[in-house]
Design a protein around this motif. Structure first.
Motif, PDB file in Angstrom:
ATOM      1  N   ASN A 277      -7.651  21.155  19.628  1.00 32.18           N
ATOM      2  CA  ASN A 277      -6.157  20.405  19.397  1.00 32.18           C
ATOM      3  C   ASN A 277      -6.512  19.378  18.501  1.00 32.18           C
ATOM      4  O   ASN A 277      -7.478  18.943  17.997  1.00 32.18           O
ATOM      5  CB  ASN A 277      -6.042  19.632  20.767  1.00 32.18           C
ATOM      6  CG  ASN A 277      -5.831  20.623  22.059  1.00 32.18           C
ATOM      7  OD1 ASN A 277      -5.273  21.749  21.757  1.00 32.18           O
ATOM      8  ND2 ASN A 277      -6.035  20.020  23.110  1.00 32.18           N
ATOM      9  N   MET A 278      -5.273  19.006  17.884  1.00 31.00           N
ATOM     10  CA  MET A 278      -5.025  17.990  16.816  1.00 31.00           C
ATOM     11  C   MET A 278      -4.055  17.095  17.300  1.00 31.00           C
ATOM     12  O   MET A 278      -2.915  17.358  17.691  1.00 31.00           O
ATOM     13  CB  MET A 278      -4.813  18.789  15.610  1.00 31.00           C
ATOM     14  CG  MET A 278      -4.646  17.625  14.470  1.00 31.00           C
ATOM     15  SD  MET A 278      -4.485  18.296  12.742  1.00 31.00           S
ATOM     16  CE  MET A 278      -2.686  18.882  13.000  1.00 31.00           C
ATOM     17  N   GLU A 279      -4.345  15.540  17.308  1.00 33.34           N
ATOM     18  CA  GLU A 279      -3.328  14.412  17.750  1.00 33.34           C
ATOM     19  C   GLU A 279      -2.521  14.371  16.278  1.00 33.34           C
ATOM     20  O   GLU A 279      -3.078  14.043  15.250  1.00 33.34           O
ATOM     21  CB  GLU A 279      -3.858  13.447  17.926  1.00 33.34           C
ATOM     22  CG  GLU A 279      -3.024  12.302  18.743  1.00 33.34           C
ATOM     23  CD  GLU A 279      -3.845  11.026  19.230  1.00 33.34           C
ATOM     24  OE1 GLU A 279      -2.922  10.370  19.708  1.00 33.34           O
ATOM     25  OE2 GLU A 279      -5.041  11.253  19.155  1.00 33.34           O
ATOM     26  N   VAL A 280      -1.002  14.540  16.415  1.00 33.03           N
ATOM     27  CA  VAL A 280      -0.298  14.688  15.182  1.00 33.03           C
ATOM     28  C   VAL A 280       0.746  13.342  15.254  1.00 33.03           C
ATOM     29  O   VAL A 280       1.556  13.091  16.136  1.00 33.03           O
ATOM     30  CB  VAL A 280       0.449  16.059  15.408  1.00 33.03           C
ATOM     31  CG1 VAL A 280       1.164  16.162  13.759  1.00 33.03           C
ATOM     32  CG2 VAL A 280      -0.572  17.296  15.411  1.00 33.03           C
ATOM     33  N   TRP A 281       1.025  12.751  14.150  1.00 29.65           N
ATOM     34  CA  TRP A 281       1.977  11.911  13.644  1.00 29.65           C
ATOM     35  C   TRP A 281       2.714  12.291  12.520  1.00 29.65           C
ATOM     36  O   TRP A 281       2.202  12.742  11.299  1.00 29.65           O
ATOM     37  CB  TRP A 281       1.620  10.658  13.554  1.00 29.65           C
ATOM     38  CG  TRP A 281       0.857   9.746  14.507  1.00 29.65           C
ATOM     39  CD1 TRP A 281       1.301   8.831  15.451  1.00 29.65           C
ATOM     40  CD2 TRP A 281      -0.543   9.935  15.029  1.00 29.65           C
ATOM     41  NE1 TRP A 281       0.378   8.416  16.369  1.00 29.65           N
ATOM     42  CE2 TRP A 281      -0.616   9.245  16.128  1.00 29.65           C
ATOM     43  CE3 TRP A 281      -1.615  10.774  14.647  1.00 29.65           C
ATOM     44  CZ2 TRP A 281      -1.918   8.932  16.861  1.00 29.65           C
ATOM     45  CZ3 TRP A 281      -2.978  10.415  15.188  1.00 29.65           C
ATOM     46  CH2 TRP A 281      -3.201   9.561  16.266  1.00 29.65           C
TER      47      TRP A 281
END
Length: 782
Positions: A277-281
């Motif tokens: 997973n990747m936390e995205v803004w």
């Protein structure tokens, strides 16, 4: 008169003079034309304000040389860069009216390119290269397939390829070469001379260009640094993930100010080391030109673009590019729009046929951008600088988070220690009310604000839970509340969760269920409830431990960090409460040993009796041992029941004078004696009498010892023996505190008191330790 010969000579001389003057005039006109052309080139060069205007200078150069009638089908300027081993070619072609632009040719992979480098480095004047037939085709194939010249408009490429031959003429400058191309021949000496003059003018123009370029670079650098500093100052202040979103918006704003298209979508991705997973803004602009930020968690296995992005991060590749084309564009954004934990919705109707994706890798993730057109080199470098900046500030942000987490942990540990210390200091269960108040205070001090905190102790055998609660607001309540585990709205659910071994239980009450709970709380449990705290919703969150649970009540669900915090308080309370129970057990064992020692001393003295008068010493020992065990009373002694004579034979110790009083009282002299006699007859283990007022005065006149006759309130405790009783007179006030202990301990002391036969003869065999089970059974018979 002049002869004809002289006249003819003069005429010829005049013709020669006229021809000379005409030639001089023509030369001067040519010179004026050249100077005018040079001036126009010089003028345009001097008017440059941006480096991009160099293309206009070259266009003017080609135009003026064409007017001078020595330019062929094109001209160009080559600028050499030794450090990076490439040459920049600015080319203008007739008759195509296309603004010249710069093209780079890297390396020296062709004979002609090698020769151009040689001409420039050795400053060879008036050089020419003839490309005829196959040589021309070979060179065209090379430059239009393996260099940036492939980006020349197609009609220009076709025009150049249409020329079977190319005669190129070169004149060196400080910075490079001026070149002219013709299909018929190279330049003449005169043209080369003119070209050298243009070279000098261009050198001057290029020197000014370099100055302008340097100034532009400095101004651009200042602009970029200012943008970086604004982003840096904002990222340095990051404390939460929301702050990261604000930084992304500011970064996008600065990038667009530096030339990035407003249609771009730019953001930050932070990778999870433990999964895919990747936390995205992600920041973008909507149709109203307003900033929009999308935040979420993205599965990096959804599309090859994401898979490749993660690979580039893991391999620490600084830069990665992926181009979405055709159906791949729709597939990617369909996957993004369908992602469950990333709620960004991209309007697929506005997508182009080709989308360019760029990743700029830093330690913890990537700075990425989606654009409709390729990013120029400068934009790529700016992105890399922003990526490096964010890497520094995000690392600081993580360090700050770590420091804040450590400070928070120290604060939590201090609060846990206060709870631990208070629980460790408990000596009786009644202090749990104070512990509940301490728990509330510490929980509130850490940022959680419960309405009420409760300590539950499960009494499964009794089918109840004992509650030690605070008031709404945290004030201590010194009262125990008992709730049945059959109560349906809350207690039964809490008990079921505890019984099932759950770590926590959350109960959300509203409507009729909430009304029933509040009614039970007030009417059945008796726990005070302030109506000003009444809401349409009430949430109970309980953390279980081995003996019960900690339960907090709030008008809305607790945040996750508060739930974790309550679990930690529950773990600490379990440890200390378990120790408290162990301490109670140890104290009970110590108390038991103390009682056993006292019993043994009374037993030893009783066993040593040889005559009735020694009962005084036995009662004195009995009195001393009971006093050591913490009892307070007025008198103690023995009563021998003589049923045949209907007499109560009493030995009572007067502790003030240290003497044994002996007197007799009728078995049924009054109701008090009658009740006592009936208790003996029914063989009650313990019999208590409380005497007050008239009943007390009447009883005392029958022969009570002097030291108790003046008491206004008495409680008598009788340990019933087969033919006698152990008597203790106690004041009411003390009795209320110790009544439970008396019931237990005085019963045990009866087994070490003297036993008498019906003939008043002391029987001391009772004090001997039975040798076997049969003898022990006989010793218990009347």
């Amino acid at each position: 008169m002049k002869s004809e010969a002289q006249s003819k000579a003069e005429i010829e001389q005049l013709h020669r003079t006229l021809e000379k003057q005409a030639a001089e005039l023509e030369s001067k006109n040519r010179e004026l034309e050249i100077e005018a052309a040079l001036e126009k080139v010089r003028e345009r060069a001097m008017a440059m304000h941006k480096s991009e205007e160099l293309s206009e200078v070259i266009a003017v150069l080609y135009e003026q040389t064409s007017l001078l009638e020595f330019a062929g089908w094109g001209c160009g300027i080559s600028i050499f860069n030794k450090e990076e081993n490439y040459l920049e070619l600015w080319i203008s072609v007739h008759p195509e009216k296309i603004q010249p632009r710069r093209y780079k040719i890297f390396g020296q992979d062709h004979d002609l390119i090698i020769k151009l480098w040689d001409i420039w480095t050795k400053k060879k004047s008036n050089q020419f290269i003839d490309l005829i037939g196959p040589k021309k085709k070979d060179y065209d194939d090379y430059v239009f397939s393996k260099t940036e010249l492939s980006q020349i408009p197609e009609q220009v490429i076709q025009f150049i390829r249409s020329k079977p031959n190319s005669f190129a003429s070169f004149t060196p400058m400080k910075c490079g070469l001026i070149s002219f191309y013709d299909s018929k021949s190279s330049l003449s000496k005169e043209s080369f001379a003119i070209l050298q003059r243009f070279a000098k003018v261009f050198d001057q123009a290029y020197t000014r260009f370099l100055d302008l370029q340097k100034a532009e670079v400095q101004a651009r650098e200042a602009q970029i640094e200012s943008a970086l500093e604004r982003v840096r100052s904002l990222t340095m202040a990051m404390h939460t993930s929301e702050d990261v979103g604000k930084c992304i918006v500011r970064m996008f704003d600065e990038l667009t100010a530096l030339g990035l298209s407003k249609n771009a979508r730019t953001g930050i991705g932070i990778f999870n080391q433990e999964n895919e997973n990747m936390e995205v803004w992600t920041a973008s602009r909507n149709q109203k030109d307003e900033f929009k930020i999308d935040i979420g968690i993205l599965d990096m296995t959804l599309h090859p673009l994401l898979v490749e992005a993660r690979k580039s991060w893991k391999s620490k590749t600084p830069f990665h590019q992926y181009i979405l084309e055709g159906d791949d564009v729709k597939r990617y954004f369909t996957a993004i729009n369908s992602s469950p934990n990333y709620h960004a919705q991209v309007n697929k109707q506005h997508l182009t046929e080709r989308v360019y994706h760029y990743d700029f890798v830093f330690n913890h993730g990537i700075l990425f951008s989606f654009t409709d057109a390729p990013l120029p080199e400068e934009q790529l470098q700016i992105f890399q600088r922003f990526s490096a900046l964010f890497n520094q500030t995000y690392t600081r942000y993580l360090d700050l988070q770590k420091a804040e987490a450590q400070a928070r942990e120290a604060q939590i540990e201090a609060a846990l220690e206060r709870v631990r210390a208070r629980t460790m200091a408990m000596h009786k269960s009644e202090e749990l009310g104070e512990v509940a108040a301490v728990l509330f205070d510490q929980f509130e001090a850490l940022g959680a604000t419960p309405e009420r905190l409760n300590i539950g102790i499960v009494r499964e055998a009794e089918r109840i839970i004992e509650w030690w609660s605070t008031e709404q607001g945290g004030k201590q309540i010194d009262h125990l509340f008992k709730g049945t585990i059959d109560e349906p709205t809350t207690i039964s659910k809490v008990f079921s969760g505890w019984k099932a071994g759950k770590k926590s239980i959350e109960i959300d009450l509203s409507g009729q269920e909430l009304k029933e709970w509040i009614s039970y709380l007030q009417k059945e449990l008796g726990l005070p409830f302030d109506k000003k705290f009444q809401r349409d919703r009430r949430v109970h969150f309980a953390c279980c431990y081995s003996h019960g649970m900690l339960l907090v009540s709030t008008p809305k669900p607790l945040p996750e960090d508060s739930k974790v915090l309550l679990q930690r308080f529950s773990n600490v309370f379990e440890q200390t409460y378990t120790r408290f129970l162990d301490l109670l057990k140890a104290e009970a064992q110590a108390r038991e040993a103390q009682i056993e020692a006292a019993l043994e001393r009374v037993r030893a003295r009783a066993m040593a009796m040889h005559q009735t008068s020694e009962l005084n010493e036995v009662s004195m020992v009995l009195y001393e041992e009971l006093i050591k065990l913490g009892f307070q009373f007025i008198s103690c002694g023995f009563e021998i029941i003589l049923e045949e004579e209907q007499v109560l034979n009493v030995w009572n110790h007067d502790f003030n004078q240290g003497q044994l009083s002996h007197f007799q009282m009728p078995l049924k002299g009054d109701n008090t004696l009658k009740e006592r006699y009936e208790a003996w007859k029914s063989r009650k283990a313990i019999f208590l009498q409380e005497l007050q007022g008239i009943a007390l005065n009447k009883h005392l006149r029958l022969g009570a010892p002097e030291n108790v006759k003046n008491e206004k309130d008495l409680i008598s405790i009788f340990q019933i023996l087969p033919i006698s009783a152990l008597l203790i007179f106690q004041k009411v006030v003390s009795m209320l505190l110790e009544i439970a202990k008396y019931k237990l301990i005085t019963r045990r002391f009866c087994f070490v008191s003297p036993r008498y036969s019906s003939r008043h003869t002391p029987d001391f065999s009772i004090f001997k330790k039975p040798k076997n089970r049969q003898e022990r059974r006989r010793s218990k018979q009347p």
